[in-house]
Design a protein around this motif. Structure first.
Motif, PDB file in Angstrom:
ATOM      1  N   SER A 213       0.817  -1.214   0.000  1.00 33.54           N
ATOM      2  CA  SER A 213       0.000   0.000   0.000  1.00 33.54           C
ATOM      3  C   SER A 213       0.847   1.258   0.000  1.00 33.54           C
ATOM      4  CB  SER A 213      -0.911   0.007   1.230  1.00 33.54           C
ATOM      5  OG  SER A 213      -1.717   1.160   1.245  1.00 33.54           O
ATOM      6  N   THR A 214       0.272   2.305  -0.592  1.00 31.29           N
ATOM      7  CA  THR A 214       0.881   3.627  -0.512  1.00 31.29           C
ATOM      8  C   THR A 214       0.468   4.339   0.767  1.00 31.29           C
ATOM      9  OG1 THR A 214      -0.976   4.493  -1.807  1.00 31.29           O
ATOM     10  CG2 THR A 214       1.020   3.885  -3.015  1.00 31.29           C
ATOM     11  N   SER A 215      -0.350   3.661   1.610  1.00 32.62           N
ATOM     12  CA  SER A 215      -0.746   4.229   2.899  1.00 32.62           C
ATOM     13  C   SER A 215      -0.816   3.119   3.933  1.00 32.62           C
ATOM     14  CB  SER A 215      -2.114   4.915   2.795  1.00 32.62           C
ATOM     15  OG  SER A 215      -3.159   3.966   2.883  1.00 32.62           O
ATOM     16  N   MET A 216      -0.926   3.497   5.202  1.00 35.21           N
ATOM     17  CA  MET A 216      -1.156   2.531   6.274  1.00 35.21           C
ATOM     18  C   MET A 216      -2.338   3.000   7.107  1.00 35.21           C
ATOM     19  SD  MET A 216       2.535   1.112   7.585  1.00 35.21           S
ATOM     20  CE  MET A 216       3.554   0.115   6.498  1.00 35.21           C
ATOM     21  N   ASP A 217      -3.320   3.525   6.434  1.00 29.31           N
ATOM     22  CA  ASP A 217      -4.491   4.138   7.053  1.00 29.31           C
ATOM     23  C   ASP A 217      -5.564   3.068   7.281  1.00 29.31           C
ATOM     24  OD1 ASP A 217      -6.694   5.585   7.796  1.00 29.31           O
ATOM     25  OD2 ASP A 217      -6.774   6.822   5.989  1.00 29.31           O
ATOM     26  N   ALA A 218      -5.912   2.828   8.534  1.00 33.23           N
ATOM     27  CA  ALA A 218      -6.906   1.806   8.864  1.00 33.23           C
ATOM     28  C   ALA A 218      -8.250   2.103   8.207  1.00 33.23           C
ATOM     29  CB  ALA A 218      -7.065   1.704  10.376  1.00 33.23           C
TER      30      ALA A 218
ATOM     31  N   THR B 290     -12.654  -8.831   7.065  1.00 34.67           N
ATOM     32  CA  THR B 290     -12.385  -7.400   6.906  1.00 34.67           C
ATOM     33  C   THR B 290     -11.610  -6.850   8.092  1.00 34.67           C
ATOM     34  OG1 THR B 290     -14.355  -7.061   5.552  1.00 34.67           O
ATOM     35  CG2 THR B 290     -13.499  -5.136   6.696  1.00 34.67           C
ATOM     36  N   ASP B 291     -12.016  -7.220   9.302  1.00 29.29           N
ATOM     37  CA  ASP B 291     -11.292  -6.778  10.500  1.00 29.29           C
ATOM     38  C   ASP B 291      -9.827  -7.197  10.431  1.00 29.29           C
ATOM     39  OD1 ASP B 291     -13.589  -5.685  11.574  1.00 29.29           O
ATOM     40  OD2 ASP B 291     -14.007  -7.375  12.912  1.00 29.29           O
ATOM     41  N   LEU B 292      -9.592  -8.453  10.059  1.00 30.61           N
ATOM     42  CA  LEU B 292      -8.214  -8.943   9.972  1.00 30.61           C
ATOM     43  C   LEU B 292      -7.395  -8.103   9.004  1.00 30.61           C
ATOM     44  CD1 LEU B 292      -5.972 -11.091  10.457  1.00 30.61           C
ATOM     45  CD2 LEU B 292      -6.890 -12.285   8.448  1.00 30.61           C
ATOM     46  N   GLN B 293      -7.945  -7.839   7.827  1.00 30.16           N
ATOM     47  CA  GLN B 293      -7.185  -7.102   6.820  1.00 30.16           C
ATOM     48  C   GLN B 293      -6.850  -5.691   7.275  1.00 30.16           C
ATOM     49  OE1 GLN B 293      -5.909  -8.715   4.262  1.00 30.16           O
ATOM     50  NE2 GLN B 293      -6.964 -10.502   5.078  1.00 30.16           N
ATOM     51  N   VAL B 294      -7.704  -5.110   8.090  1.00 34.06           N
ATOM     52  CA  VAL B 294      -7.400  -3.790   8.652  1.00 34.06           C
ATOM     53  C   VAL B 294      -6.251  -3.902   9.646  1.00 34.06           C
ATOM     54  CG1 VAL B 294      -8.264  -1.897  10.084  1.00 34.06           C
ATOM     55  CG2 VAL B 294      -9.724  -2.889   8.303  1.00 34.06           C
ATOM     56  N   TYR B 295      -6.380  -4.808  10.613  1.00 33.20           N
ATOM     57  CA  TYR B 295      -5.409  -4.860  11.707  1.00 33.20           C
ATOM     58  C   TYR B 295      -4.034  -5.353  11.258  1.00 33.20           C
ATOM     59  CZ  TYR B 295      -9.654  -4.349  14.502  1.00 33.20           C
ATOM     60  OH  TYR B 295     -10.842  -3.894  15.026  1.00 33.20           O
ATOM     61  N   LYS B 296      -3.985  -6.219  10.268  1.00 30.90           N
ATOM     62  CA  LYS B 296      -2.691  -6.776   9.870  1.00 30.90           C
ATOM     63  C   LYS B 296      -1.928  -5.868   8.912  1.00 30.90           C
ATOM     64  CE  LYS B 296      -2.375 -10.371   7.016  1.00 30.90           C
ATOM     65  NZ  LYS B 296      -2.001 -10.121   5.603  1.00 30.90           N
ATOM     66  N   HIS B 297      -2.558  -4.781   8.432  1.00 31.62           N
ATOM     67  CA  HIS B 297      -1.881  -3.917   7.480  1.00 31.62           C
ATOM     68  C   HIS B 297      -1.595  -2.517   8.011  1.00 31.62           C
ATOM     69  CE1 HIS B 297      -3.472  -6.873   4.396  1.00 31.62           C
ATOM     70  NE2 HIS B 297      -2.206  -6.776   4.085  1.00 31.62           N
ATOM     71  N   ILE B 298      -2.030  -2.223   9.242  1.00 31.87           N
ATOM     72  CA  ILE B 298      -1.721  -0.909   9.812  1.00 31.87           C
ATOM     73  C   ILE B 298      -0.239  -0.837  10.176  1.00 31.87           C
ATOM     74  CG2 ILE B 298      -4.064  -0.401  10.574  1.00 31.87           C
ATOM     75  CD1 ILE B 298      -3.354  -1.464  13.321  1.00 31.87           C
ATOM     76  N   LYS B 299       0.187   0.261  10.763  1.00 34.88           N
ATOM     77  CA  LYS B 299       1.606   0.428  11.090  1.00 34.88           C
ATOM     78  C   LYS B 299       2.102  -0.768  11.903  1.00 34.88           C
ATOM     79  CE  LYS B 299       1.492   5.479  11.023  1.00 34.88           C
ATOM     80  NZ  LYS B 299       1.652   6.723  11.806  1.00 34.88           N
ATOM     81  N   PRO B 300       3.310  -1.257  11.593  1.00 32.77           N
ATOM     82  CA  PRO B 300       3.807  -2.486  12.230  1.00 32.77           C
ATOM     83  C   PRO B 300       3.729  -2.490  13.748  1.00 32.77           C
ATOM     84  CG  PRO B 300       5.228  -1.889  10.403  1.00 32.77           C
ATOM     85  CD  PRO B 300       4.223  -0.770  10.543  1.00 32.77           C
ATOM     86  N   GLU B 301       4.021  -1.360  14.371  1.00 31.04           N
ATOM     87  CA  GLU B 301       4.022  -1.326  15.843  1.00 31.04           C
ATOM     88  C   GLU B 301       2.608  -1.401  16.438  1.00 31.04           C
ATOM     89  OE1 GLU B 301       4.242   3.033  14.458  1.00 31.04           O
ATOM     90  OE2 GLU B 301       5.027   1.058  13.836  1.00 31.04           O
ATOM     91  N   LEU B 302       1.592  -1.173  15.607  1.00 39.06           N
ATOM     92  CA  LEU B 302       0.207  -1.205  16.087  1.00 39.06           C
ATOM     93  C   LEU B 302      -0.485  -2.534  15.822  1.00 39.06           C
ATOM     94  CD1 LEU B 302      -1.010   2.315  14.834  1.00 39.06           C
ATOM     95  CD2 LEU B 302      -0.108   1.706  17.100  1.00 39.06           C
ATOM     96  N   ARG B 303       0.106  -3.360  14.950  1.00 43.15           N
ATOM     97  CA  ARG B 303      -0.589  -4.560  14.489  1.00 43.15           C
ATOM     98  C   ARG B 303      -0.856  -5.568  15.601  1.00 43.15           C
ATOM     99  NH1 ARG B 303       3.130  -5.381   9.039  1.00 43.15           N
ATOM    100  NH2 ARG B 303       2.343  -3.528   7.929  1.00 43.15           N
TER     101      ARG B 303
ATOM    102  N   ASP C 185       7.408 -13.136   3.224  1.00 47.06           N
ATOM    103  CA  ASP C 185       6.888 -12.117   4.139  1.00 47.06           C
ATOM    104  C   ASP C 185       8.010 -11.412   4.892  1.00 47.06           C
ATOM    105  OD1 ASP C 185       4.328 -12.667   3.336  1.00 47.06           O
ATOM    106  OD2 ASP C 185       3.856 -13.963   5.031  1.00 47.06           O
ATOM    107  N   ARG C 186       9.061 -12.159   5.204  1.00 44.03           N
ATOM    108  CA  ARG C 186      10.196 -11.556   5.899  1.00 44.03           C
ATOM    109  C   ARG C 186      10.836 -10.475   5.021  1.00 44.03           C
ATOM    110  NH1 ARG C 186      12.684 -16.000   6.638  1.00 44.03           N
ATOM    111  NH2 ARG C 186      11.504 -16.585   8.479  1.00 44.03           N
ATOM    112  N   ILE C 187      10.990 -10.781   3.741  1.00 47.20           N
ATOM    113  CA  ILE C 187      11.583  -9.826   2.803  1.00 47.20           C
ATOM    114  C   ILE C 187      10.675  -8.607   2.628  1.00 47.20           C
ATOM    115  CG2 ILE C 187      12.226  -9.482   0.378  1.00 47.20           C
ATOM    116  CD1 ILE C 187      13.066 -12.487   0.381  1.00 47.20           C
ATOM    117  N   GLY C 188       9.361  -8.850   2.549  1.00 46.64           N
ATOM    118  CA  GLY C 188       8.409  -7.768   2.327  1.00 46.64           C
ATOM    119  C   GLY C 188       8.024  -7.013   3.578  1.00 46.64           C
ATOM    120  N   GLY C 189       8.481  -7.489   4.751  1.00 45.89           N
ATOM    121  CA  GLY C 189       8.113  -6.840   6.005  1.00 45.89           C
ATOM    122  C   GLY C 189       6.660  -7.063   6.390  1.00 45.89           C
TER     123      GLY C 189
END
Length: 359
Positions: free
Chosen positions: A102-107, A175-188, A265-269
């Motif tokens: 994504s070009t954003s990390m906006d929940a 849908t909930d999962l896709q939101v939570y797993k893609h937000i900023k890493p420290e918030l996931r 996934d490790r490579i892509g973060g």
């Protein structure tokens, strides 16, 4: 409980009959549907949206191929089920690409994008501007067309009203999962832990990462699509089906997906739910336990042999993936999971490899 054994479209009870339908009917139909979506994706005006739409079709075709197996139980309805399964899975894969890269990390952006999946399975809901909160907006109607295709197919499923509450529940969790797993890493992780605490009664015995994995599967939705092709489906039967598939069959599906994607996934973060075990042995034991639970859960369904074949097919499909041989640790886990495999799983293993090379 509905009877899936409606002649002359009897559900396949053995691997050879199932795979003959896969080769003769399902794979060609899936290819035809995806070819049409590829043409539409090529016409998307925005270059980033076009790139991700085309990449999702090119690299994740096997998701649609695997999902189409449910149409093997109703060949007479495959003209409805396959376009529905392919369109719904294509939405899922496209949005996964948009969020992963994504070009954003906006929940809020992620949730609005995935509102399209909820709208796809709820024909009474209004459509939304799914790109409203992101810079890339011009998809030439691609996502709305996918949603409309799902709705048009659903209108042809006579038992859909009975299945709808269970389907909406599963898609809402997705849908909930896709939101939570893609937000900023420290918030996931904090968000996922809190979410699991609110819903752990849906998956007693599963750890938070295993519950999250279960919510990421579309198999329960596809099985409910199949059930909805029967006009005598009732809400009690639909709930039994959802319980039979969620959380263990669904959990197995996505844990295997994460198992083989660890290096990628490790490579892509990207977040990977297999990384939350203390060691490889614990991961192997937990996945093995989920396999056993999944097998037990589907025994309550009519034609349970069909659902057992799906479980063995999942193991074969993922463990035969070329990514396994490229990761030493995963290769070891794969060998242990395949050890003393029933003939059914070995049969699907060979077929999975053949399909990847030739189709």
């Amino acid at each position: 409980m509905i009877d899936l054994e409606e002649r002359p479209y009897q559900i396949p009870r053995d691997p050879i009959r199932l795979m003959s339908r896969v080769y003769k009917f399902l794979l060609p139909d899936v290819r035809s549907e995806l070819d049409q979506w590829r043409v539409r994706a090529e016409a998307i005006p925005d270059p980033e949206l076009r790139r991700q739409a085309l990449a999702s079709i090119a690299t994740k075709e096997f998701h649609c191929q695997g999902g189409s197996v449910y149409a093997a139980a109703r060949l007479d309805q495959r003209h409805v089920l396959i376009p529905l399964i392919v369109a719904f899975q294509t939405i899922s894969d496209y949005l996964d690409n948009l969020c992963d890269r994504s070009t954003s990390m906006d929940a809020d952006d992620f949730r609005l994008l995935h509102q399209s999946m909820l709208d796809a399975v709820d024909p009474d809901a209004p459509l939304h501007d799914y790109y409203e909160l992101r810079d890339e907006k011009e998809d030439g109607g691609y996502l709305h067309r996918l949603v409309a295709t799902c709705r048009n197919c659903i209108a042809k499923l006579p038992g859909y009203e009975a299945a709808k509450p269970q389907i909406l529940m599963l898609v809402k969790l997705y849908t909930d999962l896709q939101v939570y797993k893609h937000i900023k890493p420290e918030l996931r992780e904090p968000a996922l832990l809190q979410w699991h605490a609110e819903h752990q009664d849906l998956a007693p015995g599963l750890e938070w990462n295993e519950f999250a994995a279960a919510t990421g599967s579309t198999l329960g939705v596809f099985m409910l699509f199949l059930a909805a092709s029967h006009r005598d489906l009732d809400q009690t039967s639909a709930e039994v089906i959802r319980h039979a598939y969620f959380p263990h069959v669904c959990g197995l599906h996505i844990m295997l997906d994460y198992l083989i994607d660890q290096d990628e996934d490790r490579i892509g973060g990207d977040l990977n739910f297999c990384n939350y075990y203390d060691n490889t042995e614990m991961m192997l034991n937990r996945i093995s336990l989920i396999v056993q639970s999944a097998r037990q859960d589907v025994t309550v369904l009519p034609a349970a042999s069909f659902h057992r074949m799906i479980i063995e097919g999942l193991l074969a499909l993922y463990l035969s993936d070329p990514k396994v041989s490229q990761q030493q640790e995963i290769r070891s886990v794969s060998r242990k999971l395949m050890k003393k495999s029933p003939l059914t799983r070995l049969f699907f293993f060979v077929n999975s490899r053949w399909i990847r090379k030739h189709i």
